[in-house]
Design a protein around this motif. Structure first.
Motif, PDB file in Angstrom:
ATOM      1  N   THR A  13      -4.413  12.501  -3.525  1.00  0.00           N
ATOM      2  CA  THR A  13      -4.374  14.208  -1.506  1.00  0.00           C
ATOM      3  C   THR A  13      -5.186  13.770  -1.400  1.00  0.00           C
ATOM      4  OG1 THR A  13      -5.421  15.644  -3.492  1.00  0.00           O
ATOM      5  CG2 THR A  13      -2.946  15.931  -4.377  1.00  0.00           C
ATOM      6  N   PRO A  14      -4.685  14.135   0.434  1.00  0.00           N
ATOM      7  CA  PRO A  14      -5.821  14.082   1.302  1.00  0.00           C
ATOM      8  C   PRO A  14      -7.325  14.564   0.471  1.00  0.00           C
ATOM      9  CG  PRO A  14      -4.145  15.290   2.162  1.00  0.00           C
ATOM     10  CD  PRO A  14      -3.591  15.035   0.412  1.00  0.00           C
ATOM     11  N   GLU A  15      -7.055  15.125  -0.178  1.00  0.00           N
ATOM     12  CA  GLU A  15      -8.808  15.765  -0.720  1.00  0.00           C
ATOM     13  C   GLU A  15      -8.889  14.882  -2.079  1.00  0.00           C
ATOM     14  OE1 GLU A  15      -5.607  17.759  -1.061  1.00  0.00           O
ATOM     15  OE2 GLU A  15      -5.801  19.160   0.860  1.00  0.00           O
ATOM     16  N   ASN A  16      -8.135  14.596  -2.583  1.00  0.00           N
ATOM     17  CA  ASN A  16      -8.496  13.511  -3.839  1.00  0.00           C
ATOM     18  C   ASN A  16      -7.505  12.715  -3.286  1.00  0.00           C
ATOM     19  OD1 ASN A  16     -10.051  12.689  -6.048  1.00  0.00           O
ATOM     20  ND2 ASN A  16      -8.803  13.862  -7.323  1.00  0.00           N
ATOM     21  N   PRO A  17      -8.352  11.467  -2.742  1.00  0.00           N
ATOM     22  CA  PRO A  17      -7.967  10.203  -2.966  1.00  0.00           C
ATOM     23  C   PRO A  17      -7.482   9.070  -3.561  1.00  0.00           C
ATOM     24  CG  PRO A  17      -9.134  10.569  -1.142  1.00  0.00           C
ATOM     25  CD  PRO A  17      -9.537  11.450  -1.719  1.00  0.00           C
ATOM     26  N   PHE A  18      -6.422   8.661  -3.934  1.00  0.00           N
ATOM     27  CA  PHE A  18      -6.842   7.983  -5.386  1.00  0.00           C
ATOM     28  C   PHE A  18      -6.409   6.414  -4.222  1.00  0.00           C
ATOM     29  CE2 PHE A  18      -4.795   4.771  -8.050  1.00  0.00           C
ATOM     30  CZ  PHE A  18      -5.105   5.284  -9.191  1.00  0.00           C
ATOM     31  N   HIS A  19      -7.066   5.643  -5.397  1.00  0.00           N
ATOM     32  CA  HIS A  19      -8.165   3.893  -4.717  1.00  0.00           C
ATOM     33  C   HIS A  19      -7.147   3.210  -5.461  1.00  0.00           C
ATOM     34  CE1 HIS A  19     -10.759   5.216  -1.465  1.00  0.00           C
ATOM     35  NE2 HIS A  19     -11.052   6.137  -2.869  1.00  0.00           N
ATOM     36  N   TYR A  20      -5.747   2.966  -5.262  1.00  0.00           N
ATOM     37  CA  TYR A  20      -5.457   1.372  -6.351  1.00  0.00           C
ATOM     38  C   TYR A  20      -6.437   0.498  -5.562  1.00  0.00           C
ATOM     39  CZ  TYR A  20      -1.519   5.325  -4.849  1.00  0.00           C
ATOM     40  OH  TYR A  20      -1.001   6.070  -4.984  1.00  0.00           O
ATOM     41  N   THR A  21      -6.453  -0.492  -7.111  1.00  0.00           N
ATOM     42  CA  THR A  21      -6.582  -1.461  -7.488  1.00  0.00           C
ATOM     43  C   THR A  21      -6.451  -2.530  -7.611  1.00  0.00           C
ATOM     44  OG1 THR A  21      -9.230   0.059  -7.851  1.00  0.00           O
ATOM     45  CG2 THR A  21      -8.735  -2.324  -8.541  1.00  0.00           C
ATOM     46  N   PHE A  22      -6.594  -3.595  -6.980  1.00  0.00           N
ATOM     47  CA  PHE A  22      -5.628  -5.057  -6.780  1.00  0.00           C
ATOM     48  C   PHE A  22      -6.269  -6.645  -6.704  1.00  0.00           C
ATOM     49  CE2 PHE A  22      -2.497  -2.056  -5.419  1.00  0.00           C
ATOM     50  CZ  PHE A  22      -1.796  -1.749  -5.447  1.00  0.00           C
ATOM     51  N   LYS A  23      -5.447  -7.388  -7.632  1.00  0.00           N
ATOM     52  CA  LYS A  23      -6.874  -8.326  -7.346  1.00  0.00           C
ATOM     53  C   LYS A  23      -5.395  -8.683  -6.221  1.00  0.00           C
ATOM     54  CE  LYS A  23      -8.612  -9.475 -11.643  1.00  0.00           C
ATOM     55  NZ  LYS A  23      -8.187 -10.558 -12.702  1.00  0.00           N
ATOM     56  N   VAL A  24      -5.945  -9.448  -4.900  1.00  0.00           N
ATOM     57  CA  VAL A  24      -5.377 -10.251  -3.817  1.00  0.00           C
ATOM     58  C   VAL A  24      -5.176 -11.645  -3.963  1.00  0.00           C
ATOM     59  CG1 VAL A  24      -7.606  -9.152  -2.118  1.00  0.00           C
ATOM     60  CG2 VAL A  24      -4.895  -9.423  -1.151  1.00  0.00           C
ATOM     61  N   GLN A  25      -4.041 -11.809  -3.005  1.00  0.00           N
ATOM     62  CA  GLN A  25      -4.105 -13.275  -2.359  1.00  0.00           C
ATOM     63  C   GLN A  25      -3.554 -13.624  -1.275  1.00  0.00           C
ATOM     64  OE1 GLN A  25      -1.160 -15.564  -5.062  1.00  0.00           O
ATOM     65  NE2 GLN A  25      -2.811 -17.206  -5.216  1.00  0.00           N
ATOM     66  N   CYS A  26      -4.165 -14.788  -0.841  1.00  0.00           N
ATOM     67  CA  CYS A  26      -3.733 -14.652   0.857  1.00  0.00           C
ATOM     68  C   CYS A  26      -3.015 -15.617   0.905  1.00  0.00           C
ATOM     69  CB  CYS A  26      -5.338 -16.081   1.437  1.00  0.00           C
ATOM     70  SG  CYS A  26      -4.423 -16.357   2.841  1.00  0.00           S
ATOM     71  N   THR A  27      -0.958 -15.890   1.318  1.00  0.00           N
ATOM     72  CA  THR A  27      -0.372 -16.515   1.434  1.00  0.00           C
ATOM     73  C   THR A  27       0.276 -17.483   2.068  1.00  0.00           C
ATOM     74  OG1 THR A  27       1.115 -14.814   3.023  1.00  0.00           O
ATOM     75  CG2 THR A  27       1.168 -14.190   0.818  1.00  0.00           C
ATOM     76  N   SER A  28      -1.007 -17.759   3.313  1.00  0.00           N
ATOM     77  CA  SER A  28      -0.985 -18.334   3.822  1.00  0.00           C
ATOM     78  C   SER A  28      -2.336 -19.890   2.968  1.00  0.00           C
ATOM     79  CB  SER A  28      -1.949 -18.246   4.379  1.00  0.00           C
ATOM     80  OG  SER A  28      -1.923 -17.890   5.732  1.00  0.00           O
ATOM     81  N   CYS A  29      -3.122 -19.903   2.775  1.00  0.00           N
ATOM     82  CA  CYS A  29      -3.742 -20.374   1.729  1.00  0.00           C
ATOM     83  C   CYS A  29      -3.848 -20.697   0.265  1.00  0.00           C
ATOM     84  CB  CYS A  29      -4.899 -20.819   2.064  1.00  0.00           C
ATOM     85  SG  CYS A  29      -6.560 -19.195   1.841  1.00  0.00           S
ATOM     86  N   ARG A  30      -3.241 -19.875  -0.304  1.00  0.00           N
ATOM     87  CA  ARG A  30      -3.529 -18.765  -1.523  1.00  0.00           C
ATOM     88  C   ARG A  30      -4.268 -18.682  -2.280  1.00  0.00           C
ATOM     89  NH1 ARG A  30       1.486 -16.806  -1.835  1.00  0.00           N
ATOM     90  NH2 ARG A  30       1.438 -17.083  -3.953  1.00  0.00           N
ATOM     91  N   GLU A  31      -5.459 -18.743  -1.552  1.00  0.00           N
ATOM     92  CA  GLU A  31      -6.717 -18.597  -2.021  1.00  0.00           C
ATOM     93  C   GLU A  31      -6.584 -16.597  -2.515  1.00  0.00           C
ATOM     94  OE1 GLU A  31     -11.101 -18.624  -2.592  1.00  0.00           O
ATOM     95  OE2 GLU A  31      -9.164 -20.128  -1.373  1.00  0.00           O
ATOM     96  N   VAL A  32      -7.442 -17.018  -3.862  1.00  0.00           N
ATOM     97  CA  VAL A  32      -7.413 -15.836  -4.225  1.00  0.00           C
ATOM     98  C   VAL A  32      -8.879 -15.100  -4.598  1.00  0.00           C
ATOM     99  CG1 VAL A  32      -7.066 -13.919  -6.329  1.00  0.00           C
ATOM    100  CG2 VAL A  32      -5.764 -15.945  -6.180  1.00  0.00           C
TER     101      VAL A  32
END
Length: 152
Positions: free
Chosen positions: A21-40
């Motif tokens: 909610t705006p009063e209690n925002p959830f922080h979605y946690t991910f591992k992320v990868q670049c689609t250009s060079c595939r660096e994680v």
């Protein structure tokens, strides 16, 4: 367009969802990868649908903006709408709970940190502060007189 798809075995509860909610925002946690060079990216990153970040070159805003350290490209992701509750189903099946517009990056793994909510199927009891970091949660629904379970 990317979607966060969740598969969960639910017993006694339904409408599993992040407390977001705006009063209690959830922080979605991910591992992320670049689609250009595939660096994680070496560390998990968090995205909130209530945070906006400017993109360089005044190309607008996004919920998450990232510059790859390897290829130096800027990427972004925006959450398209509020999360959709995961409904109890037999057998458990994949359901999309969140949609992203990702440009130049991919979220490769979801880490379910943060507070989740659910509703009792028979009793409509409200369950709060559900912790899914270990992949499972157990409680007891006093009104229904039965154990409640969420396994992701």
């Amino acid at each position: 367009m990317y979607a966060l798809s969740l598969t969960a075995e639910l017993a006694g509860v339904t409408n599993l969802r992040p407390n977001d909610t705006p009063e209690n925002p959830f922080h979605y946690t991910f591992k992320v990868q670049c689609t250009s060079c595939r660096e994680v990216h070496p560390n998990p990153v968090t995205v909130s649908r209530f945070d906006t970040n400017e993109m360089s070159g005044s190309r607008g805003e996004a919920n998450f903006v990232w510059k790859c350290k390897n290829c130096k490209r800027e990427s972004s992701a925006s959450i398209k709408a509020a999360p959709t509750p995961y409904e109890q189903a037999e057998p458990a099946r994949a359901q999309n709970v969140l949609e992203f517009d990702c440009r130049g990056l991919e979220f490769t793994e979801f880490i379910p940190e943060g507070e989740w909510l659910a509703d009792g199927i028979e009793s409509n009891s409200k369950f709060e502060a559900i912790d899914l970091t270990e992949g499972e949660w157990f409680d007891y629904d006093e009104k229904a007189g039965e154990e409640t379970v969420a396994e992701c």
